[in-house]
Write a protein that holds these residues in place. Structure first.
Motif, mmCIF file in Angstrom:
data_model
loop_
_atom_site.group_PDB
_atom_site.id
_atom_site.type_symbol
_atom_site.label_atom_id
_atom_site.label_comp_id
_atom_site.label_asym_id
_atom_site.label_seq_id
_atom_site.Cartn_x
_atom_site.Cartn_y
_atom_site.Cartn_z
ATOM 1 N N THR A 93 0.860 -1.186 0.000
ATOM 2 C CA THR A 93 0.000 0.000 0.000
ATOM 3 C C THR A 93 0.900 1.242 0.000
ATOM 4 O OG1 THR A 93 -0.368 0.378 2.371
ATOM 5 C CG2 THR A 93 -1.807 -1.231 1.248
ATOM 6 N N PHE A 94 0.438 2.318 -0.578
ATOM 7 C CA PHE A 94 1.314 3.485 -0.738
ATOM 8 C C PHE A 94 1.551 4.192 0.588
ATOM 9 C CE2 PHE A 94 2.582 7.739 -2.013
ATOM 10 C CZ PHE A 94 3.484 7.474 -3.037
ATOM 11 N N ASP A 95 0.496 4.477 1.326
ATOM 12 C CA ASP A 95 0.626 5.208 2.589
ATOM 13 C C ASP A 95 0.651 4.288 3.803
ATOM 14 O OD1 ASP A 95 0.889 7.766 1.535
ATOM 15 O OD2 ASP A 95 -1.272 8.150 1.540
ATOM 16 N N HIS A 96 1.069 3.022 3.593
ATOM 17 C CA HIS A 96 1.170 2.060 4.695
ATOM 18 C C HIS A 96 -0.134 2.040 5.486
ATOM 19 C CE1 HIS A 96 3.251 -0.064 8.116
ATOM 20 N NE2 HIS A 96 3.835 -0.638 7.063
ATOM 21 N N VAL A 97 -1.185 1.628 4.792
ATOM 22 C CA VAL A 97 -2.547 1.731 5.308
ATOM 23 C C VAL A 97 -2.966 0.432 5.994
ATOM 24 C CG1 VAL A 97 -4.958 2.115 4.696
ATOM 25 C CG2 VAL A 97 -3.151 3.395 3.520
ATOM 26 N N TYR A 98 -3.253 0.521 7.278
ATOM 27 C CA TYR A 98 -3.682 -0.633 8.062
ATOM 28 C C TYR A 98 -5.179 -0.876 7.904
ATOM 29 C CZ TYR A 98 0.719 -0.892 10.689
ATOM 30 O OH TYR A 98 2.030 -1.052 11.048
ATOM 31 N N TRP A 99 -5.562 -2.113 7.644
ATOM 32 C CA TRP A 99 -6.957 -2.518 7.765
ATOM 33 C C TRP A 99 -7.299 -2.599 9.246
ATOM 34 C CZ3 TRP A 99 -8.769 -6.756 10.410
ATOM 35 C CH2 TRP A 99 -10.128 -7.056 10.258
ATOM 36 N N LEU A 100 -8.446 -2.033 9.619
ATOM 37 C CA LEU A 100 -8.902 -2.081 11.007
ATOM 38 C C LEU A 100 -10.153 -2.934 11.178
ATOM 39 C CD1 LEU A 100 -8.454 1.670 12.063
ATOM 40 C CD2 LEU A 100 -6.847 -0.237 12.388
ATOM 41 N N ALA A 101 -11.104 -2.829 10.223
ATOM 42 C CA ALA A 101 -12.364 -3.554 10.366
ATOM 43 C C ALA A 101 -13.094 -3.565 9.026
ATOM 44 C CB ALA A 101 -13.254 -2.896 11.425
ATOM 45 N N ASP A 102 -13.926 -4.579 8.859
ATOM 46 C CA ASP A 102 -14.858 -4.606 7.728
ATOM 47 C C ASP A 102 -16.070 -3.742 8.071
ATOM 48 O OD1 ASP A 102 -13.220 -6.446 6.465
ATOM 49 O OD2 ASP A 102 -14.392 -8.182 7.114
ATOM 50 N N ARG A 103 -16.718 -3.231 7.037
ATOM 51 C CA ARG A 103 -17.928 -2.441 7.205
ATOM 52 C C ARG A 103 -19.108 -3.172 6.576
ATOM 53 N NH1 ARG A 103 -18.000 2.709 8.293
ATOM 54 N NH2 ARG A 103 -19.566 3.119 6.675
ATOM 55 N N GLY A 104 -20.270 -2.894 7.068
ATOM 56 C CA GLY A 104 -21.465 -3.556 6.572
ATOM 57 C C GLY A 104 -21.802 -3.227 5.134
ATOM 58 N N ASP A 105 -21.254 -2.113 4.620
ATOM 59 C CA ASP A 105 -21.532 -1.717 3.243
ATOM 60 C C ASP A 105 -20.548 -2.320 2.246
ATOM 61 O OD1 ASP A 105 -19.236 -0.306 3.830
ATOM 62 O OD2 ASP A 105 -20.110 1.682 3.542
ATOM 63 N N GLY A 106 -19.706 -3.249 2.705
ATOM 64 C CA GLY A 106 -18.721 -3.872 1.830
ATOM 65 C C GLY A 106 -17.382 -3.176 1.801
ATOM 66 N N GLY A 107 -17.268 -2.081 2.522
ATOM 67 C CA GLY A 107 -16.005 -1.362 2.595
ATOM 68 C C GLY A 107 -15.230 -1.702 3.854
ATOM 69 N N PHE A 108 -14.247 -0.861 4.165
ATOM 70 C CA PHE A 108 -13.342 -1.147 5.281
ATOM 71 C C PHE A 108 -13.020 0.132 6.048
ATOM 72 C CE2 PHE A 108 -12.250 -3.635 1.474
ATOM 73 C CZ PHE A 108 -12.691 -4.884 1.900
ATOM 74 N N THR A 109 -12.791 -0.021 7.341
ATOM 75 C CA THR A 109 -12.222 1.048 8.137
ATOM 76 C C THR A 109 -10.719 0.856 8.161
ATOM 77 O OG1 THR A 109 -14.201 1.192 9.522
ATOM 78 C CG2 THR A 109 -12.178 2.161 10.396
ATOM 79 N N VAL A 110 -9.971 1.905 7.854
ATOM 80 C CA VAL A 110 -8.520 1.807 7.715
ATOM 81 C C VAL A 110 -7.865 2.993 8.417
ATOM 82 C CG1 VAL A 110 -8.740 0.601 5.489
ATOM 83 C CG2 VAL A 110 -8.467 3.098 5.531
#
Length: 259
Positions: A93-110
């Motif tokens: 990832t470019f900005d060293h982006v951590y995945w934190l959680a899945d979201r109910g809308d199919g996206g992610f909190t990062v």
């Protein structure tokens, strides 16, 4: 901090070609490096050259000891030389982006640990995450003139099945590491001195393991590389191991035909 998980990836990508080189011996290991503060980067490259070992590097644009970033123009010639020497490069990832959680809308909190949004929790779509992986890939192409591997490593190895599925849908497999392949270079050196980490790695590593280290860790007082790297490579080779890049790993190799 990295999570010392076993090596994890999404389902096997479609076979692009059967022309994949075999590992150089019957007991292969796959040495990988993630970016960091880059303070030991040149020493790592020198050690790999001296030992005749090719590795796979996962690149993010992280802050360096010199005050710039690991993918800025000052480092571009070094990455180009690394690629020309036969090492393989892929996205972290470019900005060293951590995945934190899945979201109910199919996206992610990062949360990014570099770049303009460093430390800020954000909600991303799957497409936005894929674009972040591709940002690093595009920079690799620009710096080296070569095509990066269609692989990525999530910062900290933090993923979810949904994240892996989203990445695979846009053409990327995730590469983690083996439990024994966690080389410990980001652990505190007062409790995990270099001698202990070297002995532990030599005792535990098994054929087929994916190994992970970094090009500089801010928090470690006694740098792991190159103090441990050279004797580790020597010791593993003395035990009959050889080294290959990740595109020669049976789980990942078929997704990227060698030239």
């Amino acid at each position: 901090m990295l999570v010392a998980t076993g090596w994890i990836a999404g389902p096997q990508a479609a076979c692009a070609s059967s022309a994949v080189a075999a590992p150089p011996c019957a007991r292969p290991l796959y040495l990988t490096f993630d970016t960091g503060h880059m303070g030991v980067a040149r020493l790592v490259a020198d050690t790999l050259r001296a030992q005749g070992v090719r590795a796979t590097f996962f690149l993010a644009h992280e802050r360096t000891l010199e005050g710039g970033g690991s993918l800025d123009d000052g480092w571009a010639p070094w990455w180009r030389e690394l690629a020309q020497a036969g090492h393989r490069l892929a996205s972290h990832t470019f900005d060293h982006v951590y995945w934190l959680a899945d979201r109910g809308d199919g996206g992610f909190t990062v949360r990014a640990s570099a770049g303009p949004d460093q430390g800020v929790r954000q909600n991303w779509t799957a497409a936005r995450y894929c674009a972040e992986v591709e940002r690093s890939q595009a920079r690799i192409r620009q710096m080296t003139g070569q095509e990066p591997l269609p692989l990525f490593r999530a910062p900290g190895g933090k993923t979810s099945p949904a994240l892996l599925q989203a990445a695979q849908a846009c053409g990327y497999q995730h590469v983690g590491w083996s439990a024994a392949g966690f080389l410990g270079d980001e652990l505190p050196s007062d409790r995990f001195p270099n001698e202990r980490l070297l002995r532990q790695a030599l005792d535990r590593i098994q054929p087929g393991d994916i190994l992970v280290a970094h090009l500089g860790i801010w928090s470690r007082q006694d740098p792991w590389a190159p103090a441990v790297l050279a004797p580790l490579l020597q010791g593993l080779k003395a035990r009959g191991f050889c080294f290959a890049t990740v595109d020669q790993h049976p789980r990942y190799g078929r997704s990227h035909p060698l030239p």
